[in-house]
Scaffold this active site. Structure first.
Site, PDB file in Angstrom:
ATOM      1  N   ASP A  74      -5.625 -14.252  41.383  1.00  0.00           N
ATOM      2  CA  ASP A  74      -6.499 -13.570  40.330  1.00  0.00           C
ATOM      3  C   ASP A  74      -7.440 -14.368  39.911  1.00  0.00           C
ATOM      4  O   ASP A  74      -7.638 -15.471  40.168  1.00  0.00           O
ATOM      5  CB  ASP A  74      -5.722 -12.553  39.612  1.00  0.00           C
ATOM      6  CG  ASP A  74      -6.518 -11.259  39.386  1.00  0.00           C
ATOM      7  OD1 ASP A  74      -7.672 -11.335  39.029  1.00  0.00           O
ATOM      8  OD2 ASP A  74      -5.999 -10.129  39.137  1.00  0.00           O
ATOM      9  N   ASP A  75      -8.033 -13.952  38.647  1.00  0.00           N
ATOM     10  CA  ASP A  75      -9.164 -14.885  38.179  1.00  0.00           C
ATOM     11  C   ASP A  75      -8.640 -16.157  37.731  1.00  0.00           C
ATOM     12  O   ASP A  75      -7.441 -16.206  37.249  1.00  0.00           O
ATOM     13  CB  ASP A  75      -9.798 -14.154  36.767  1.00  0.00           C
ATOM     14  CG  ASP A  75     -10.319 -12.981  37.122  1.00  0.00           C
ATOM     15  OD1 ASP A  75     -11.234 -12.850  38.200  1.00  0.00           O
ATOM     16  OD2 ASP A  75     -10.185 -11.737  36.375  1.00  0.00           O
ATOM     17  N   HIS A  77      -9.724 -15.349  42.303  1.00  0.00           N
ATOM     18  CA  HIS A  77     -10.834 -14.265  42.439  1.00  0.00           C
ATOM     19  C   HIS A  77     -12.104 -14.892  41.576  1.00  0.00           C
ATOM     20  O   HIS A  77     -13.061 -14.408  41.146  1.00  0.00           O
ATOM     21  CB  HIS A  77     -10.541 -13.021  41.665  1.00  0.00           C
ATOM     22  CG  HIS A  77      -9.633 -12.187  42.296  1.00  0.00           C
ATOM     23  ND1 HIS A  77      -9.030 -11.193  41.779  1.00  0.00           N
ATOM     24  CD2 HIS A  77      -9.082 -12.431  43.575  1.00  0.00           C
ATOM     25  CE1 HIS A  77      -8.207 -10.434  42.787  1.00  0.00           C
ATOM     26  NE2 HIS A  77      -8.101 -11.300  43.937  1.00  0.00           N
ATOM     27  N   ASP A 106      -3.580 -13.964  36.888  1.00  0.00           N
ATOM     28  CA  ASP A 106      -4.645 -14.691  36.368  1.00  0.00           C
ATOM     29  C   ASP A 106      -4.082 -15.955  35.508  1.00  0.00           C
ATOM     30  O   ASP A 106      -3.254 -15.991  35.031  1.00  0.00           O
ATOM     31  CB  ASP A 106      -5.404 -13.693  35.192  1.00  0.00           C
ATOM     32  CG  ASP A 106      -5.698 -12.366  35.565  1.00  0.00           C
ATOM     33  OD1 ASP A 106      -6.840 -12.060  35.602  1.00  0.00           O
ATOM     34  OD2 ASP A 106      -4.833 -11.617  36.058  1.00  0.00           O
ATOM     35  N   ARG A 119     -18.535 -14.650  38.374  1.00  0.00           N
ATOM     36  CA  ARG A 119     -18.957 -13.197  38.097  1.00  0.00           C
ATOM     37  C   ARG A 119     -18.779 -12.713  36.762  1.00  0.00           C
ATOM     38  O   ARG A 119     -17.845 -13.061  35.908  1.00  0.00           O
ATOM     39  CB  ARG A 119     -18.142 -12.324  39.040  1.00  0.00           C
ATOM     40  CG  ARG A 119     -16.523 -12.100  38.662  1.00  0.00           C
ATOM     41  CD  ARG A 119     -16.122 -11.017  39.596  1.00  0.00           C
ATOM     42  NE  ARG A 119     -14.722 -11.041  39.286  1.00  0.00           N
ATOM     43  CZ  ARG A 119     -13.668 -10.278  39.802  1.00  0.00           C
ATOM     44  NH1 ARG A 119     -14.020  -9.279  40.342  1.00  0.00           N
ATOM     45  NH2 ARG A 119     -12.529 -10.176  39.592  1.00  0.00           N
ATOM     46  N   LYS A 151     -18.537  -8.974  34.844  1.00  0.00           N
ATOM     47  CA  LYS A 151     -18.441  -7.573  34.912  1.00  0.00           C
ATOM     48  C   LYS A 151     -18.345  -6.787  33.555  1.00  0.00           C
ATOM     49  O   LYS A 151     -17.784  -7.262  32.592  1.00  0.00           O
ATOM     50  CB  LYS A 151     -16.838  -7.303  35.539  1.00  0.00           C
ATOM     51  CG  LYS A 151     -16.348  -7.809  36.675  1.00  0.00           C
ATOM     52  CD  LYS A 151     -15.214  -7.494  37.082  1.00  0.00           C
ATOM     53  CE  LYS A 151     -14.193  -8.183  36.542  1.00  0.00           C
ATOM     54  NZ  LYS A 151     -12.779  -8.132  36.883  1.00  0.00           N
TER      55      LYS A 151
END
Ligand SMILES: *[C@@H]1O[C@H](CO)[C@@H](O)[C@H](O)[C@H]1NC(C)=O
Length: 306
Positions: A203-204, A225, A182, A256, A258
Site C-alpha cells: 500500500d502507500d 502504491h 501502508d 499522488r 488525493k
C-alpha cells in the site's frame, strides 16, 4: 571510642544498602519477559531501556508512552506479539528528547502472515495496526520492522523529530495476502523528517493526511502504491511538504495527491524533486480531486406494452 565504632558500622551498612538498591534498579532496565509493572517501573526509573527478545502476550499493546524525557530505548533480538484478532496497536511510543533504536540484528516481527487474508482493513480477520509514535525533539532510527498485519508505522502528533534508517519489509505479503500494509501514516505533525528508509509493502509508502512541514527524503519504496498525500478531507490541512531524493519502483503509482469528493480541506506548498520512478503500473504522477465519488449507473428498465 566504642561509640565512634558503632556509628562507623552504621554508616557502612547504609552505604551497602544504597549500592544494593542501585543494582536492583539497573537490572530492571532490560525487559526480556512481559510484565506490565516492570515495564512501567523501567520507564519511570531508567534513562536507558533495552527490550530484549520480548514476547508480548496476545491482545496487549507494548506501551512505552511514559518514557522519561531524554531516555534511550533500544530493541534487541526478535520482538514478537502473540496472535489475536484485534485493532492494536502492537507498539506505542511517546516521549520528548528520546532516542529509539535497535541493535544491528534486531527485528520487530509483526508475523503478518498469521492475519493476512488478502482483505487488509476491508474485512476478514480483524488485524492490529503495528506501531504508533508521538514524539517531540526526538530521533527514531535503525529499526527493522517485518511483516505487519496491516498499517505499519503511524507517526502521529510529532514535533521537530526525525525518523530515519527504518526498514519496513513486508515483501512476504506479495505472495501471502498482505493488503493495506501502508508503511508510514503521518497525521498532525509539525516538522517531521522521514529519511533513508527502505520499504517493501502492498500500500502507500507514505500516506500523509494532515500536518505541516513534512520532509520525506532519500527513501526507497517498492511494491506498494507510491508516496501519497491524502485522502485529505474533513477539514484537514496538509501544508509544506518536500519529497526529495526518493525512488519508487514496482508500484501502482509514483506520487499522488488525493482529496475527497464533497469535503473541505487544503493541500498547499508541496514540492517533489529528484524522484526516480521505475515500473509504475498506473500513474507516475496523479492528482485526484474527487476521491470516493460514487459513480451512478442508471438502470434503464423498459416496459413493453402487453
Ligand atoms: C525541525 O526539526 C529538526 C530536527 O529536530 C530541528 O533540527 C530543526 O531546528 C527544526 N526546525 C524548525 C524550524 O524548528
Amino acid at each position: 571510642m566504642e561509640h565512634f565504632v558503632a556509628i562507623f558500622v552504621l554508616l557502612l551498612t547504609a552505604v551497602a544498602c544504597n549500592s544494593a538498591s542501585q543494582n536492583a534498579t539497573a537490572a530492571s532496565c532490560t525487559i526480556s519477559k512481559y510484565n506490565e509493572d516492570h515495564i512501567n517501573q523501567a520507564q519511570s526509573e531508567c534513562s536507558e531501556i533495552t527490550i530484549d527478545s520480548l514476547i508480548v502476550p496476545y491482545g496487549v499493546t507494548l506501551d512505552l508512552t511514559k518514557l522519561k524525557t531524554g531516555a534511550k530505548l533500544i530493541f534487541r533480538g526478535t520482538t514478537v506479539w502473540q496472535y489475536e484478532e484485534w485493532e492494536g496497536p502492537l507498539l506505542l511510543i511517546k516521549g520528548t528528547n528520546v532516542e529509539v533504536t535497535g541493535s544491528d540484528d534486531h527485528v520487530l516481527d509483526g508475523r503478518g502472515a498469521l492475519w493476512w487474508d488478502g482483505l487488509g482493513g476491508n474485512g476478514g480477520k480483524i488485524k492490529p495496526h503495528f506501531m504508533k509514535a508521538t514524539v517531540t525533539n526526538s530521533v527514531i532510527h535503525k529499526l527493522n520492522i517485518k511483516n505487519t498485519p496491516v498499517q505499519a508505522f503511524s507517526v502521529h502528533g510529532c514535533i521537530d523529530s526525525v525518523v530515519q534508517y527504518i526498514t519496513i519489509d513486508n515483501k512476504d505479503g506479495d505472495t501471502k495476502g498482505g493488503h493495506n500494509t501502508d508503511a508510514f501514516n503521518v497525521n498532525s505533525c509539525n516538522n517531521i523528517t522521514i529519511k533513508h528508509c527502505t520499504v517493501y509493502n502492498q500500500d502507500d509508502c507514505m500516506a500523509l493526511n494532515s500536518g505541516q512541514n513534512t520532509y520525506f527524503l532519500d527513501n526507497y519504496c517498492s511494491g506498494g502504491h507510491g508516496i501519497s498525500i491524502g485522502s485529505v478531507g474533513g477539514g484537514s490541512e496538509v501544508k509544506g511538504v518536500l519529497v526529495d531524493g526518493c525512488q519508487i519502483v514496482d508500484s501502482d503509482n509514483g506520487v499522488r495527491i488525493k482529496t475527497k469528493y464533497g469535503q473541505t480541506g487544503s493541500v498547499s506548498d508541496i514540492t517533489y524533486q529528484n524522484i526516480v520512478l521505475k515500473n509504475i503500473h498506473k500513474y507516475g504522477i496523479t492528482m485526484q480531486g474527487d476521491y470516493g465519488l460514487k459513480k451512478v449507473y442508471l438502470l434503464v428498465v423498459c416496459l413493453f406494452p402487453m
